[in-house]
Design an enzyme around this catalytic site. Structure first.
Site, PDB file in Angstrom:
ATOM      1  N   HIS A  80       0.834  -1.195   0.000  1.00 52.48           N
ATOM      2  CA  HIS A  80       0.000   0.000   0.000  1.00 52.48           C
ATOM      3  C   HIS A  80       0.872   1.250   0.000  1.00 52.48           C
ATOM      4  CE1 HIS A  80       0.688  -0.743   4.391  1.00 52.48           C
ATOM      5  NE2 HIS A  80       0.834   0.578   4.413  1.00 52.48           N
ATOM      6  N   TYR A  97      -3.393   3.845   2.333  1.00 51.30           N
ATOM      7  CA  TYR A  97      -4.440   3.524   1.363  1.00 51.30           C
ATOM      8  C   TYR A  97      -3.870   2.545   0.338  1.00 51.30           C
ATOM      9  CZ  TYR A  97      -7.190   7.427   3.158  1.00 51.30           C
ATOM     10  OH  TYR A  97      -7.908   8.265   3.973  1.00 51.30           O
ATOM     11  N   THR A  98      -4.728   1.671  -0.166  1.00 46.32           N
ATOM     12  CA  THR A  98      -4.309   0.720  -1.191  1.00 46.32           C
ATOM     13  C   THR A  98      -4.938   1.084  -2.522  1.00 46.32           C
ATOM     14  OG1 THR A  98      -4.177  -1.055   0.446  1.00 46.32           O
ATOM     15  CG2 THR A  98      -4.196  -1.703  -1.871  1.00 46.32           C
ATOM     16  N   CYS A 252      -9.428  -7.799   6.146  1.00 48.62           N
ATOM     17  CA  CYS A 252      -9.201  -6.371   6.296  1.00 48.62           C
ATOM     18  C   CYS A 252     -10.546  -5.701   6.551  1.00 48.62           C
ATOM     19  CB  CYS A 252      -8.559  -5.784   5.037  1.00 48.62           C
ATOM     20  SG  CYS A 252      -8.104  -4.032   5.209  1.00 48.62           S
TER      21      CYS A 252
END
Length: 278
Positions: A80, A97-98, A252
């Site tokens: 990420h 954030y990915t 997640c």
């Protein structure tokens, strides 16, 4: 007219052939080498927001330009980035954030961001306008992915936790040599909260033997035929591959959800090596 001797002619021809080989080699390297990524793991770099697309009342897709149309972000699958912005008080805030894009997407990268009412970084994204710049650094993260590293993944996501799961799933399905099976369970409060649903449903249609998705909502609409409530141990046993040395469960989501899912996985018999939390 002066004629060159045979040895001189042979040397000249040899030199020309060597030169041609060298030129061809340089050209091959230039046009086939993997482009260098744009990220720096230690230093923030700025990327221009070129498109902001609302997906719902509190979710938007942000597309950022890379330095050139042929640039790649340089983010390994499973990693990420870290973004820096300012909250409503003007204080600096940093959050991971990915991207939902891969390095096969050249010239840009995209983030899907859920903007919570009181979220500090949410405020920054909510206020961002096209043409402004975002500070980003990376790659970051403990998870590394290689094609076919397991026989199957069970993936469990909640809310905006879908983004790393989506990234890995897309990389698997885009690679014809990757035969990894994916069983995804995705939990949200309402139907409208389901992010990237069109893309996930498209995966399920195009890859029915390799990808399956099961949606769970705690406030189901009329006629809902998915899961209801919270992801339970029984749901996991039905939807995910059973414990084995060649499977892994990725999860997640919000902290409370992650804690509950970890307890279910332990009870079912998934060892620590079979689990990974983003």
């Amino acid at each position: 007219m002066v004629l060159k001797s045979k040895p001189q002619a042979e040397l000249l021809a040899f030199a020309i052939s060597i030169g041609a080989v060298c030129i061809a080699s340089v050209a091959y390297y230039i046009f086939t080498r993997t482009p260098r990524g744009c990220l720096n793991p230690e230093r923030f770099k700025q990327f221009k927001l070129i498109r902001k697309t609302p997906l719902s009342h509190n979710v938007a897709k942000f597309r950022f330009a890379l330095p050139t149309p042929t640039s790649v972000l340089g983010l390994p699958v499973g990693k990420h980035v870290v973004c820096r912005g300012k909250d409503s008080e003007g204080e600096e805030v940093i959050r991971p954030y990915t991207p939902i894009t891969l390095d096969s997407d050249i010239g840009y990268f995209e983030l899907v961001v859920k903007m919570y009412p009181k979220g500090r970084m949410s405020h920054h994204f909510r206020e961002m306008q096209e043409g402004e710049f975002l500070d980003v650094k990376g790659p970051k993260g403990r998870f590394s992915y290689k094609p076919n590293q397991v026989r199957a993944f069970g993936m469990i996501a909640g809310g905006s936790g879908i983004t790393p799961i989506f990234q890995i799933t897309r990389a698997i399905l885009n690679n014809t040599k990757d035969k990894t099976n994916v069983n995804l369970m995705y939990a949200n409060t309402t139907y409208d909260d389901i992010l990237l649903k069109d893309e996930l449903d498209d995966f399920a249609t195009k890859f029915p033997n390799q990808f399956k998705v099961f949606y769970v909502v705690s406030q189901p609409p009329d006629g809902w035929n998915g899961g209801v409530g919270y992801i339970s141990k029984e749901m996991i046993q039905k939807q995910c591959p059973p414990p084995a040395s060649d499977i892994q469960i990725l999860r997640c989501g919000p902290p409370g959800m992650n804690k509950a899912i970890a307890s279910h996985l332990d009870a079912i018999g998934y060892t620590p090596n079979m689990q990974f939390e983003f």
